[in-house]
Design a protein around this motif. Structure first.
Motif, PDB file in Angstrom:
ATOM      1  N   LEU A  56       0.814  -1.208   0.000  1.00 48.64           N
ATOM      2  CA  LEU A  56       0.000   0.000   0.000  1.00 48.64           C
ATOM      3  C   LEU A  56       0.853   1.266   0.000  1.00 48.64           C
ATOM      4  O   LEU A  56       0.406   2.328  -0.414  1.00 48.64           O
ATOM      5  CB  LEU A  56      -0.918   0.014   1.220  1.00 48.64           C
ATOM      6  CG  LEU A  56      -2.106  -0.947   1.199  1.00 48.64           C
ATOM      7  CD1 LEU A  56      -2.848  -0.898   2.526  1.00 48.64           C
ATOM      8  CD2 LEU A  56      -3.052  -0.606   0.052  1.00 48.64           C
ATOM      9  N   LEU A  57       2.091   1.154   0.476  1.00 52.11           N
ATOM     10  CA  LEU A  57       2.957   2.328   0.550  1.00 52.11           C
ATOM     11  C   LEU A  57       4.002   2.380  -0.557  1.00 52.11           C
ATOM     12  O   LEU A  57       4.812   3.295  -0.594  1.00 52.11           O
ATOM     13  CB  LEU A  57       3.677   2.358   1.908  1.00 52.11           C
ATOM     14  CG  LEU A  57       2.790   2.626   3.123  1.00 52.11           C
ATOM     15  CD1 LEU A  57       3.611   2.562   4.397  1.00 52.11           C
ATOM     16  CD2 LEU A  57       2.117   3.979   3.011  1.00 52.11           C
ATOM     17  N   GLN A  58       3.989   1.409  -1.469  1.00 47.86           N
ATOM     18  CA  GLN A  58       5.020   1.377  -2.492  1.00 47.86           C
ATOM     19  C   GLN A  58       5.032   2.645  -3.340  1.00 47.86           C
ATOM     20  O   GLN A  58       6.094   3.151  -3.700  1.00 47.86           O
ATOM     21  CB  GLN A  58       4.834   0.135  -3.376  1.00 47.86           C
ATOM     22  CG  GLN A  58       5.284  -1.151  -2.689  1.00 47.86           C
ATOM     23  CD  GLN A  58       5.070  -2.366  -3.562  1.00 47.86           C
ATOM     24  OE1 GLN A  58       4.487  -2.282  -4.647  1.00 47.86           O
ATOM     25  NE2 GLN A  58       5.547  -3.504  -3.093  1.00 47.86           N
ATOM     26  N   GLU A  59       3.864   3.150  -3.677  1.00 46.86           N
ATOM     27  CA  GLU A  59       3.817   4.353  -4.490  1.00 46.86           C
ATOM     28  C   GLU A  59       4.376   5.548  -3.738  1.00 46.86           C
ATOM     29  O   GLU A  59       4.905   6.475  -4.336  1.00 46.86           O
ATOM     30  CB  GLU A  59       2.383   4.633  -4.927  1.00 46.86           C
ATOM     31  CG  GLU A  59       1.807   3.590  -5.865  1.00 46.86           C
ATOM     32  CD  GLU A  59       0.390   3.925  -6.282  1.00 46.86           C
ATOM     33  OE1 GLU A  59      -0.090   5.015  -5.879  1.00 46.86           O
ATOM     34  OE2 GLU A  59      -0.226   3.125  -6.995  1.00 46.86           O
ATOM     35  N   GLU A  65       8.113   9.453  -2.527  1.00 50.34           N
ATOM     36  CA  GLU A  65       7.908  10.731  -1.846  1.00 50.34           C
ATOM     37  C   GLU A  65       8.871  10.831  -0.661  1.00 50.34           C
ATOM     38  O   GLU A  65       8.493  10.679   0.497  1.00 50.34           O
ATOM     39  CB  GLU A  65       6.463  10.842  -1.378  1.00 50.34           C
ATOM     40  CG  GLU A  65       5.427  10.677  -2.468  1.00 50.34           C
ATOM     41  CD  GLU A  65       5.426  11.861  -3.428  1.00 50.34           C
ATOM     42  OE1 GLU A  65       5.966  12.923  -3.077  1.00 50.34           O
ATOM     43  OE2 GLU A  65       4.884  11.712  -4.539  1.00 50.34           O
ATOM     44  N   GLN A  66      10.117  11.090  -0.964  1.00 48.86           N
ATOM     45  CA  GLN A  66      11.137  11.050   0.075  1.00 48.86           C
ATOM     46  C   GLN A  66      10.904  12.081   1.177  1.00 48.86           C
ATOM     47  O   GLN A  66      11.188  11.828   2.349  1.00 48.86           O
ATOM     48  CB  GLN A  66      12.525  11.244  -0.546  1.00 48.86           C
ATOM     49  CG  GLN A  66      12.940  10.104  -1.463  1.00 48.86           C
ATOM     50  CD  GLN A  66      12.899   8.756  -0.771  1.00 48.86           C
ATOM     51  OE1 GLN A  66      13.418   8.605   0.335  1.00 48.86           O
ATOM     52  NE2 GLN A  66      12.275   7.779  -1.409  1.00 48.86           N
ATOM     53  N   ILE A 125       8.271  10.576   3.510  1.00 47.61           N
ATOM     54  CA  ILE A 125       8.843   9.511   4.339  1.00 47.61           C
ATOM     55  C   ILE A 125       9.737  10.111   5.421  1.00 47.61           C
ATOM     56  O   ILE A 125       9.703   9.701   6.592  1.00 47.61           O
ATOM     57  CB  ILE A 125       9.651   8.518   3.483  1.00 47.61           C
ATOM     58  CG1 ILE A 125       8.763   7.856   2.432  1.00 47.61           C
ATOM     59  CG2 ILE A 125      10.324   7.476   4.369  1.00 47.61           C
ATOM     60  CD1 ILE A 125       7.691   6.970   3.000  1.00 47.61           C
ATOM     61  N   ALA A 126      10.533  11.095   5.040  1.00 51.30           N
ATOM     62  CA  ALA A 126      11.432  11.730   6.007  1.00 51.30           C
ATOM     63  C   ALA A 126      10.653  12.389   7.137  1.00 51.30           C
ATOM     64  O   ALA A 126      11.073  12.351   8.299  1.00 51.30           O
ATOM     65  CB  ALA A 126      12.306  12.769   5.300  1.00 51.30           C
ATOM     66  N   ARG A 127       9.514  12.980   6.827  1.00 46.08           N
ATOM     67  CA  ARG A 127       8.668  13.606   7.853  1.00 46.08           C
ATOM     68  C   ARG A 127       8.125  12.560   8.808  1.00 46.08           C
ATOM     69  O   ARG A 127       8.107  12.752  10.018  1.00 46.08           O
ATOM     70  CB  ARG A 127       7.522  14.369   7.164  1.00 46.08           C
ATOM     71  CG  ARG A 127       6.552  15.052   8.117  1.00 46.08           C
ATOM     72  CD  ARG A 127       7.220  16.103   8.957  1.00 46.08           C
ATOM     73  NE  ARG A 127       6.247  16.905   9.674  1.00 46.08           N
ATOM     74  CZ  ARG A 127       6.481  17.524  10.819  1.00 46.08           C
ATOM     75  NH1 ARG A 127       7.682  17.441  11.373  1.00 46.08           N
ATOM     76  NH2 ARG A 127       5.542  18.239  11.405  1.00 46.08           N
ATOM     77  N   TRP A 128       7.683  11.425   8.272  1.00 45.30           N
ATOM     78  CA  TRP A 128       7.183  10.351   9.118  1.00 45.30           C
ATOM     79  C   TRP A 128       8.267   9.869  10.080  1.00 45.30           C
ATOM     80  O   TRP A 128       8.015   9.679  11.275  1.00 45.30           O
ATOM     81  CB  TRP A 128       6.727   9.175   8.261  1.00 45.30           C
ATOM     82  CG  TRP A 128       5.524   9.431   7.423  1.00 45.30           C
ATOM     83  CD1 TRP A 128       4.680  10.519   7.484  1.00 45.30           C
ATOM     84  CD2 TRP A 128       5.019   8.591   6.389  1.00 45.30           C
ATOM     85  NE1 TRP A 128       3.679  10.391   6.558  1.00 45.30           N
ATOM     86  CE2 TRP A 128       3.850   9.224   5.872  1.00 45.30           C
ATOM     87  CE3 TRP A 128       5.424   7.377   5.849  1.00 45.30           C
ATOM     88  CZ2 TRP A 128       3.111   8.660   4.833  1.00 45.30           C
ATOM     89  CZ3 TRP A 128       4.681   6.818   4.826  1.00 45.30           C
ATOM     90  CH2 TRP A 128       3.535   7.452   4.318  1.00 45.30           C
TER      91      TRP A 128
END
Length: 250
Positions: free
Chosen positions: A192-195, A199-200, A203-206
């Protein structure tokens, strides 16, 4: 004398929804490793079959739409009462509230919340006939916090409702031998998160907001599910366990 572990699931019959990939597939694998016979259900019969073929013990596979009450009731009637039910099927999308269509809101609610309720009703009803069983719903830390920066009010609301549905069913069924719990994962590396892997910045924010500074793995969620399904968790019902790397501590 053979020592029997309260974590063993030998002789138990389990059904996992959304078992074709990600957390659902991992749950099926871990339950089977602990000794359970697992029925892998998914909207896609092909994906369910792939997971079933990977199980240590012979697994079964079937196509199942968790929004279809008739299909759920028919399957529940054909099977013996389950020992373990894992309600994992769900979807997510990112749409600002002000531009979200009725159709998108209703689809997320129908699968994430309605699907959990209908599945619990169908298979939980059979458990009640026998007087024992363990249900584990897959919620989300999104049911406790508001994710940033992505807009997903429908998903957040659906998972918050799953948590309270879990508590409500636990109270209704506790005196009749059924335990109902939930697991609330953080961001998990799944298809579900592959797309979103492109979005680097996202991801970095997470990771910045996660004390462990990493995303979770499907098997880490599945291990909590297996514990809740086992006799080792016999005093636990109506609980939502965070598996979030510390995210909701902040």
């Amino acid at each position: 004398m053979t020592k029997h572990s309260r974590f063993d699931l030998d002789g138990r019959l389990a059904l996992v929804t959304g078992a074709g990939q990600g957390i659902g597939a991992a749950c099926a694998m871990v339950l089977a490793e602990q000794g359970a016979t697992v029925i892998c259900s998914d909207l896609s019969a092909e994906r369910a079959a792939v997971t079933a073929a990977r199980l240590e013990r012979a697994g079964q596979a079937c196509a199942l739409d968790v929004t279809d009450s008739a299909a759920l009731n028919a399957l529940a009637a054909r099977l013996p009462p389950l020992d373990i039910l894992v309600c994992n099927a769900g979807i997510v999308s990112n749409t600002p509230a002000e531009t979200m269509s009725d159709e998108e809101w209703e689809r997320v609610m129908a699968i994430n919340l309605g699907g959990v309720f209908k599945t619990c009703r169908a298979f939980g009803g059979r458990m009640l006939e026998r007087g024992r069983g363990s249900i584990v719903n897959i919620g989300s830390m999104s049911g406790m916090i508001v994710n940033v920066p992505q807009p997903q009010c429908h998903y957040n609301a659906s998972k918050a409702a799953v948590h309270h549905l879990t508590r409500s069913l636990a109270v209704e069924w506790a005196s009749r031998g059924i335990r109902v719990n939930a697991v609330a994962p953080t961001y998990i590396s799944t298809p579900l998160l592959q797309e979103l892997e492109k979005e680097q910045a996202l991801i970095a924010r997470w990771l910045e907001l996660t004390p462990q500074q990493r995303m979770g793995r499907p098997e880490e969620v599945a291990s909590v599910v297996a514990f809740l399904a086992s006799d080792a968790a016999s005093l636990i019902t109506g609980t939502v366990i965070n598996a979030d790397g510390g995210y909701t501590c902040l």
